[in-house]
Motif scaffolding. Structure first.
Motif, short mmCIF file in Angstrom:
data_model
loop_
_atom_site.label_atom_id
_atom_site.label_comp_id
_atom_site.label_asym_id
_atom_site.label_seq_id
_atom_site.Cartn_x
_atom_site.Cartn_y
_atom_site.Cartn_z
N HIS A 94 35.45 39.80 34.31
CA HIS A 94 36.30 38.89 33.46
C HIS A 94 37.97 39.01 34.05
O HIS A 94 38.13 39.57 34.73
N HIS A 96 41.79 38.48 32.74
CA HIS A 96 42.48 38.70 31.57
C HIS A 96 43.01 37.38 31.10
O HIS A 96 43.44 36.28 31.87
N GLU A 103 45.61 46.09 35.94
CA GLU A 103 44.77 47.28 35.27
C GLU A 103 44.64 48.17 36.34
O GLU A 103 44.62 48.22 37.55
N HIS A 142 38.04 41.05 37.54
CA HIS A 142 37.09 42.21 38.15
C HIS A 142 35.83 42.44 37.40
O HIS A 142 35.64 42.12 36.25
N HIS A 164 40.61 39.44 27.10
CA HIS A 164 39.43 39.38 27.96
C HIS A 164 38.92 37.83 27.92
O HIS A 164 38.48 37.47 26.96
MN MN Z 1 40.24 44.08 32.55
#
Ligand code: MN
Length: 194
Positions: A94, A96, A103, A142, A164
């Motif tokens: 996904h 963000h 992250e 990622h 997400h």
């Molecule tokens: Mn993430």
């Protein structure tokens, strides 16, 4: 709007399995049937589903933490060993929703990789082994991938307001996929990338 978390608290996570034994956080499980748009070999994926389906991964995320700036969400991700065709088991992947959010992942056990790409077409892959602490900067989609024989277990944390966006990857795919070639991982072009 949800109330901010007002008091410190602890959550237990097993360092080897990633499980939350106390049951304070419940897992979300994903099966091959949930990833029919993600795996490149649709026939191999459908065959697994027709044979009774198979779990690909699960994650424990602290959804009780409100999605607002200043808060952090965290938890564990567990990708099972396996393949669909020659493509390793992996998460959906996904961006963000708030693209400018980062992250951190820390590998607890197992072996694998984090495949990443930006909307501009930059691609990167970082290999995960126990002790590897990965920084994913803002803007990078990622996906965790298990290339080993054990479960790939990671701890993650990200800004709670990040959100997400699974849809973009579901529709376009990643530019590259990680497949097994002669017994080793190989990063190749995704034949289904749009
Ligand atoms: Mn993430």
């Amino acid at each position: 709007m949800n109330k901010a978390i007002a008091f410190p608290f602890l959550i237990d996570f097993d360092l080897k399995t990633g499980q939350c034994a106390s049951g304070k956080v419940q897992p979300t499980k994903r099966y091959v049937s949930n990833l029919l748009e993600q795996f490149a070999d649709r026939e191999a994926a459908q065959a697994i589903v027709d044979a009774g389906d198979a779990q690909v991964y699960e994650f424990f995320e602290l959804e009780q933490i409100p999605e607002q700036p200043g808060e952090l969400r965290y938890g564990t991700s567990i990708v099972l060993p396996g393949k669909v065709g020659d493509e390793y088991f992996m998460t959906k992947g996904h961006f963000h929703t708030v693209l400018e959010t980062a992250e951190v992942y820390y590998c607890l056990s197992g072996e694998g990789a984090m495949l990443m790409e930006t909307p501009e077409g930059d691609v990167d892959i970082q290999w995960l082994r126990p002790g590897a602490g990965l920084y994913i900067p803002p803007r990078w989609a990622h996906r965790s991938i298990n290339t080993g024989r054990e479960r790939l277990v990671t701890f993650f944390t990200f800004p709670a307001n990040a959100g997400h966006d699974y849809g973009t990857i579901e529709q376009k795919g990643f530019r590259k996929i990680l497949v097994e070639r002669d017994g080793a991982p190989a990063l190749v072009d995704n034949p289904r990338w749009k």
